[in-house]
Write a protein that holds these residues in place. Structure first.
Motif, PDB file in Angstrom:
ATOM      1  N   UNK A 441       1.025  -1.359   0.282  1.00  0.00           N
ATOM      2  CA  UNK A 441      -0.470  -0.168  -0.059  1.00  0.00           C
ATOM      3  C   UNK A 441       1.128   1.374   0.295  1.00  0.00           C
ATOM      4  N   UNK A 442       0.619   2.285  -0.482  1.00  0.00           N
ATOM      5  CA  UNK A 442       1.317   3.508  -0.727  1.00  0.00           C
ATOM      6  C   UNK A 442       0.702   5.035  -0.844  1.00  0.00           C
ATOM      7  N   UNK A 607      -5.362   7.879   5.918  1.00  0.00           N
ATOM      8  CA  UNK A 607      -5.431   8.596   4.065  1.00  0.00           C
ATOM      9  C   UNK A 607      -5.776   7.042   3.866  1.00  0.00           C
ATOM     10  N   UNK A 608      -5.625   7.419   1.861  1.00  0.00           N
ATOM     11  CA  UNK A 608      -6.217   6.650   1.527  1.00  0.00           C
ATOM     12  C   UNK A 608      -5.373   6.180   0.456  1.00  0.00           C
ATOM     13  N   UNK A 609      -4.786   4.766   1.396  1.00  0.00           N
ATOM     14  CA  UNK A 609      -3.913   3.802   0.522  1.00  0.00           C
ATOM     15  C   UNK A 609      -4.017   3.573  -0.926  1.00  0.00           C
ATOM     16  N   UNK A 623       5.369   6.587   1.502  1.00  0.00           N
ATOM     17  CA  UNK A 623       4.924   6.011   2.705  1.00  0.00           C
ATOM     18  C   UNK A 623       4.651   4.315   1.920  1.00  0.00           C
ATOM     19  N   UNK A 624       5.234   3.621   2.667  1.00  0.00           N
ATOM     20  CA  UNK A 624       4.803   1.916   2.199  1.00  0.00           C
ATOM     21  C   UNK A 624       4.611   0.987   3.106  1.00  0.00           C
ATOM     22  N   UNK A 625       2.863   0.233   3.018  1.00  0.00           N
ATOM     23  CA  UNK A 625       2.448  -0.088   4.027  1.00  0.00           C
ATOM     24  C   UNK A 625       2.230  -2.010   3.779  1.00  0.00           C
ATOM     25  N   UNK A 626       2.906  -2.669   4.040  1.00  0.00           N
ATOM     26  CA  UNK A 626       2.646  -4.271   3.767  1.00  0.00           C
ATOM     27  C   UNK A 626       1.983  -4.256   5.257  1.00  0.00           C
ATOM     28  N   UNK A 627       1.099  -6.492   5.031  1.00  0.00           N
ATOM     29  CA  UNK A 627       0.624  -6.592   6.158  1.00  0.00           C
ATOM     30  C   UNK A 627       1.759  -8.518   5.894  1.00  0.00           C
ATOM     31  N   UNK A 628       2.286  -8.357   6.477  1.00  0.00           N
ATOM     32  CA  UNK A 628       3.200  -9.009   6.615  1.00  0.00           C
ATOM     33  C   UNK A 628       3.310 -10.579   8.101  1.00  0.00           C
TER      34      UNK A 628
END
Length: 845
Positions: A441-442, A607-609, A623-628
């Motif tokens: 997600x960015x 925010x809207x990723x 900004x980077x987001x990951x579910x790991x």
């Protein structure tokens, strides 16, 4: 005369009254706890540089290493977040840490400070205190002294409330006020001397029931004990003969800075320094650091101190014993402890045994005898006669003889195994198994002012005074008008942006495009940025993201050291050079994602990723987001950021810290391939890592992970490739040993005992794999004249062909094994006249 001296000693004995439990006192020889003299080995472990889940293991590893005492600073700015607003949760749960030490049956030295230096942000002092009107740190200054006393009293009362001082039955046997002030006292003139005296008196008035210490404080008043911090403290003498010789900081390595080198201190030299200290009458010795840990979040100071605070310590950043250093020091501690009673209760005589060689012999009325024989020649081995026997001493080494006959330890002869440690890569695993490809997600931030500007000013502001360290970031923006008649537009040349800054770093943007990064380094924070830039006819927006990389940690008047821009110019226009320094600049503190708290809790939804399986590469301000998922196994975990630029990282809202795989600016000739342990150490003596990334891996404590659904968030400042981010597991994959026939074997002779047996010295190699792993293969084994180091051993001209068979028989499929260098195992007629060695490398799996 003896009777008079005894009476005098009794009169000079300083006793700290105790309420109900341990009586801690001292005299000129040692600390005395409940009427018993104590020789103490201490280990620095800073509670906020690890996590509560690691504390019991770290303390236990220290105890297994022969340590009696844990030492820590108290980190004021981690506890008093604003005046009177205290925090003792998570990594800052000081009471829980002290109780962990107590539960392990160990003592604690509490260095309250509350100025600590420690490569910690602002030396541990809260930044808000700098902005209390009229405050000057660390001098006879009423606002500073008021807040310092208030915090010191708060900590002392908290410890008393939990009954943690030895006088109450707790583990704390010493407390420290201030820290290394002797270096700086004269800069503050008379107010410096008054402040030091006030600090000592204020501390003693706290009535803790235990002695107070001040390190590197040459005018510490009674009853405070002055102590030594250095690579060597054997020649240190306390300022009063009634005080014991205490070494509060022996540095077994050194810290790192972004862009710097990777310092290493050889185990042989660390052991040499410790043995010399006890040889010369020392009684309390502390390793700074024994476990360095991690500067999580924005706690690193410097500036430019790395997020890793590994320190080349006996226990590494991830909590694993660093072998051979940890093992070699464990054997040293065992050898010293065999001498404890006679060292502390006997009399000593110094005997010269020739140039650079001396023996210090301790005897008592019972007939006990212990000797330390040292060779301080940094090049030449020596053979000496002592008590009708011949002893060989390698250069720069100390031999310990707990019975004045048998050498049980020599500092230069490392019998401990060397661990082979691997960083095993693990690709990030998406927690959502329905998705075929890995998704990020960015959120992209725009360069320059976001939201409403904070203020507009002609010229520049101090970076630190503006942000007050609430963030690393401060935006500066202005604009210039470029005429369409400019020659560079016709010729295709590029004007040059010239920036002067007092530190620490900046990212430059022109018309929303990234133009480059400039920064200082750990030895020189100021820098010059010089880069060609793309300008167009008409209005051009200049946006500079200036940033700090940790605040100053020490030095005279360090609280007034600033940072930020001093000059911005553009060169190469028709009129020559335009100076933008006095232009109207618009300022904004912080970056928007940080303000919205995109890294934790409800902020993640602010925010809207944008979700994508092809995240942007080399894109700044992203900004980077990951579910790991958590990486498999139970080994410690790191985050491999080699292919990212610079930024901040979080897992499940916990601050991993600043990442910056910045390459070392040093050339290969500034580093060493092999380090000669002989001779005095300095931080630049045995460096590695020249031209390599200063820090590639970032510790992520196991306790921060859930089995799945972990939220990894990054803020990338200048651009990187998130698809190449990996977790790594820090894993011991093998072990090596190199032992010669003339090596002493205290480990075997005295295991489980506190006395020396008079049997023949039998050298041996011991190999051990961690936990539930086994020795699955022997990669190399040679008895004879092998050469090389772990991972690159070579057979020599002299080699016993049965070496591998002997080692495999002793070790294969075992968790640990011992191979004795005996005639039963190896050929006795091999290489006559040579001192034979056994080299082994084994695989753990």
């Amino acid at each position: 005369m003896k009777l008079c001296l005894c009476l005098l000693s009794l009169l000079l004995l300083v006793t700290f009254t105790v309420a109900s439990s341990a009586n801690v006192s001292y005299d000129g020889r040692s600390l005395i706890i409940d009427a018993q003299r104590k020789l103490l080995i201490s280990a620095s472990i800073h509670y906020p540089r690890s996590v509560p889940a690691m504390w019991p293991g770290l303390v236990q590893t220290a105890k297994e290493g022969g340590v009696d005492v844990i030492e820590t600073y108290v980190f004021w700015n981690g506890h008093e977040l604003s005046p009177g607003n205290y925090y003792f949760g998570g990594r800052f749960d000081l009471v829980k840490f002290a109780q962990t030490v107590q539960q392990a049956g160990m003592y604690l030295i509490l260095r309250i400070g509350p100025f600590v230096a420690a490569e910690w942000n602002f030396g541990g002092v809260p930044v808000w205190l700098h902005y209390v009107p009229g405050t000057v740190f660390r001098t006879y200054n009423q606002p500073f002294m008021y807040h310092m006393q208030k915090f010191t009293t708060y900590i002392v009362n908290l410890m008393k409330q939990e009954k943690l001082f030895a006088s109450q039955g707790g583990p704390i046997i010493l407390a420290q006020i201030e820290n290394e002030y002797g270096y700086y006292e004269n800069f503050y003139k008379e107010d410096g001397k008054k402040y030091a005296l006030w600090a000592a008196k204020m501390a003693v008035s706290q009535n803790t029931g235990v002695p107070w210490i001040m390190c590197q404080q040459w005018d510490a008043p009674d009853p405070v004990i002055d102590t030594c911090n250095s690579f060597y403290c054997d020649q240190f003498t306390p300022t009063s003969p009634n005080r014991p010789k205490i070494w509060t900081e022996n540095w077994p390595g050194w810290f790192k800075t972004f862009g710097g080198r990777d310092p290493h201190r050889p185990a042989e030299d660390v052991a040499f320094s410790v043995a010399r200290f006890f040889q010369k009458g020392g009684s309390v010795h502390n390793y700074y650091m024994y476990h360095g840990g991690t500067n999580f979040g924005r706690t690193a100071g410097g500036p430019f101190i790395t997020t890793s605070y590994d320190y080349d310590a006996p226990v590494d950043e991830y909590g694993l014993p660093r072998l051979p250093k940890w093992g070699h020091l464990k054997e040293l501690h065992r050898a010293i402890k065999l001498c404890e009673h006679v060292l502390l209760n006997g009399k000593s005589v110094n005997i010269s045994l020739g140039p650079s060689v001396e023996a210090d012999v301790y005897t008592d009325s019972s007939g006990a005898c212990a000797a330390f024989i040292s060779n301080v020649d940094d090049k030449n081995d020596k053979t000496v006669e002592f008590r009708n026997a011949s002893f060989h001493l390698p250069a720069w080494s100390v031999s310990i003889l707990p019975d004045c006959k048998n050498v049980v330890f020599n500092t230069a002869k490392v019998t401990s195994q060397t661990s082979v440690v691997a960083m095993v890569p693990e690709s990030l695993q998406q927690s959502d198994k329905v998705v075929n490809s890995f998704k990020w997600d960015i959120v992209k931030e725009k360069p320059g002012i976001w939201g409403k500007a904070d203020f507009v000013k002609n010229g520049f502001v101090d970076l630190i005074n503006t942000t007050k360290d609430t963030t690393d970031y401060l935006w500066h923006t202005t604009s210039i008008f470029v005429s369409e008649n400019e020659e560079f537009l016709k010729k295709g040349n590029k004007p040059v942006l010239l920036i002067e800054s007092t530190g620490h770093a900046l990212h430059a943007f022109v018309n929303q495009e990234y133009e480059g990064t400039g920064s200082g380094n750990g030895t020189h924070a100021p820098f010059t940025f010089k880069n060609p830039i793309s300008l167009r006819a008409g209005k051009n927006e200049i946006a500079l993201l200036c940033l700090t990389v940790g605040l100053q940690t020490a030095g005279p008047f360090y609280d007034f050291v600033g940072a930020g821009l001093t000059s911005v110019k553009i060169k190469g226009l028709n009129n020559g050079t335009i100076d933008l320094s006095s232009y109207a600049w618009t300022y904004k503190i912080g970056v928007q994602g940080e303000y919205l708290r995109l890294y934790q809790g409800n902020g993640l939804n602010n925010v809207n990723w944008t979700s994508t399986s092809e995240p942007p590469k080399m894109q700044p301000l992203t900004w980077y987001k990951a579910i790991v998922d958590a990486p498999p196994g139970d080994e410690p975990v790191g985050l491999d950021m080699l292919h990212m630029g610079k930024g901040l990282a979080w897992l499940n809202g916990e601050e991993i810290g600043r990442y910056w795989p910045r390459k070392s600016e040093f050339k290969s000739e500034d580093c060493v391939k092999e380090c000669d342990y002989r001779g005095k150490f300095n931080p630049d003596k045995c460096d590695t890592g020249c031209g390599e990334p200063t820090q590639r891996w970032y510790h992520v404590p196991r306790s921060w992970f859930k089995p799945s659904g972990n939220i990894l968030v990054l803020f990338e400042e200048k651009g990187g490739d998130p698809e190449k981010i990996k977790f790594v597991r820090r894993k011991v994959s093998g072990a090596c040993a190199l032992v010669a026939e003339d090596y002493p074997s205290v480990a075997l002779v005295s295991q489980g005992e506190d006395k020396i047996q008079s049997n023949k010295n039998i050298p041996f190699a011991r190999l051990a794999c961690p936990g539930n792993t086994r020795i699955s293969a022997v990669k190399f084994a040679s008895f004879g004249s092998p050469s090389g180091t772990c991972g690159s051993y070579l057979k020599g001209d002299c080699h016993d062909p049965n070496s591998s068979t002997i080692v495999e028989k002793a070790c294969l499929n075992k968790n640990d094994c011992v191979i004795k260098l005996t005639e039963e195992n190896f050929k006795s007629n091999l290489c006559p006249g040579l001192s034979r060695k056994l080299a082994v490398e084994a695989v753990c799996s």
